[in-house]
Motif scaffolding. Structure first.
Motif, PDB file in Angstrom:
ATOM      1  N   GLU A  10       0.727  -1.129  -0.124  1.00  0.00           N
ATOM      2  CA  GLU A  10       0.026   0.047   0.088  1.00  0.00           C
ATOM      3  C   GLU A  10       0.840   1.203   0.093  1.00  0.00           C
ATOM      4  O   GLU A  10       2.067   1.135   0.220  1.00  0.00           O
ATOM      5  N   HIS A  81      -5.102  -7.830   0.235  1.00  0.00           N
ATOM      6  CA  HIS A  81      -5.132  -7.085   1.310  1.00  0.00           C
ATOM      7  C   HIS A  81      -6.349  -6.251   1.380  1.00  0.00           C
ATOM      8  O   HIS A  81      -6.502  -5.229   1.894  1.00  0.00           O
ATOM      9  N   HIS A  85      -8.867  -0.893   1.681  1.00  0.00           N
ATOM     10  CA  HIS A  85      -8.556  -0.626   2.934  1.00  0.00           C
ATOM     11  C   HIS A  85      -9.421  -0.226   4.066  1.00  0.00           C
ATOM     12  O   HIS A  85      -9.001   0.606   4.870  1.00  0.00           O
ATOM     13  N   SER A 121      -7.024  -4.987   6.685  1.00  0.00           N
ATOM     14  CA  SER A 121      -6.427  -3.997   6.801  1.00  0.00           C
ATOM     15  C   SER A 121      -6.456  -3.589   8.414  1.00  0.00           C
ATOM     16  O   SER A 121      -7.164  -4.066   9.343  1.00  0.00           O
ATOM     17  N   HIS A 224       5.559  -2.795   5.587  1.00  0.00           N
ATOM     18  CA  HIS A 224       4.567  -1.953   4.442  1.00  0.00           C
ATOM     19  C   HIS A 224       6.046  -1.348   3.624  1.00  0.00           C
ATOM     20  O   HIS A 224       6.919  -0.779   4.223  1.00  0.00           O
TER      21      HIS A 224
END
Ligand SMILES: [Zn+2]
Length: 296
Positions: A10, A81, A85, A121, A224
């Motif tokens: 992300e 994912h 989000h 998330s 991340h």
């Protein structure tokens, strides 16, 4: 016992539970940094000869499909994912199902392969989402790594299961890989991802990794792309949150490089292929049933 390496793919502005974080309608207009940061992670993994599981946000995959293809071509597992989000506990079961299905379809379209893994998330699976596992199985997933068995800002689930386990739901079986925790002074502590990985010294992370491995559990690492990017724009937020979000951005890449050298790491896909059957735990599909057994 091996460690498992994962990336939640992300951008720098995908910060949860923050009033000043831009909404989805603003994301396209913001300067993106995910391509450069994600490629740096992939180069780091190539250098160590390691393959990871990349949990792509569907929104990112749609905008940067070449990143998904690049991950696949470099031998990594592509997983989901979610699409937008959103926190799991802020969606209705039907909204969650639609989001999980859509992100899977986008990723399968790009890769031409079945997508088996999911991570929600902010690890936002809680006692308030007892429908989670069944909906995930219904959306076609085979494993999940969204359970955070300790206290945290966006959730955390009180569960007695700290090792990977299989869950039976009305829609089929799912394997759950909870995020690794260890107990320190009677409290469950995470050390292997996100702000914990950035904050704790390398020596402590090494020690806790050895401890969990010696207990016969894999250590699930997660990172991340923005966490190795000291030049990312900073969103306005309170001091405590600022510390958690931006601490040690300069030193995390070197720390990760060392951990990749010290421990054997594989993707979820390879871990399952190499470890065979995991224990069956009949927790039905109810997170609530589990939370009744143990407090956080
Ligand atoms: Zn995320």
């Amino acid at each position: 016992m091996k460690c498992i390496l994962s990336v939640d793919v992300e951008d720098w502005f995908h910060i949860l539970n923050l009033r000043t974080a831009p909404g989805i309608d603003q994301w396209t207009a913001l300067p993106s940094r995910v391509e450069g940061n994600f490629r740096r992670l992939l180069d780091l993994f190539s250098g160590a000869g390691v393959s990871a599981t990349c949990f792509f946000l569907g929104w990112i995959a749609r905008r940067f499909p070449h990143l998904v293809r690049e991950a696949q071509e470099r031998g990594h597992e592509v997983a989901s994912h979610g699409l937008e989000h959103r926190l799991v506990y802020e969606m209705t079961p039907d909204e969650f199902l639609a989001d999980a299905k859509a992100s899977r379809a986008i990723l399968e379209d790009i890769t031409g392969n079945a997508v088996q893994g999911y991570r929600g998330s902010g690890f936002s699976v809680t006692e308030a989402t007892p429908w989670f596992f069944e909906r995930l199985a219904e959306a076609g997933y085979r494993y999940d790594s969204s359970v955070f068995p300790a206290r945290r800002a966006h959730g955390g689930l009180a569960t007695p299961h700290l090792s990977p386990y299989r869950i039976h739901t009305a829609a089929g079986w799912l394997t759950e890989f909870p995020i690794s925790v260890t107990t320190i002074f009677g409290k469950r502590v995470c050390f292997s991802g996100g702000g914990y990985l950035r904050l704790f010294p390398l020596s402590f992370i090494r020690r806790m990794t050895c401890r969990v491995l010696s207990e016969g559990r894999p250590v699930v690492f997660y990172i991340h792309p923005r966490e190795i990017d000291p030049l990312q724009p900073h969103l306005p937020m309170g001091l405590g949150r600022k510390f958690k979000t931006y601490v040690n951005l300069k030193t995390t890449e070197a720390k990760l490089r060392q951990l990749l050298a010290d421990f054997e790491m594989v993707s979820f896909r390879d871990f399952v292929a190499q470890s065979g059957m995991l224990p069956d735990v009949l927790v039905t599909n109810s997170a609530q049933a589990e939370s009744d057994q143990i407090g956080l």
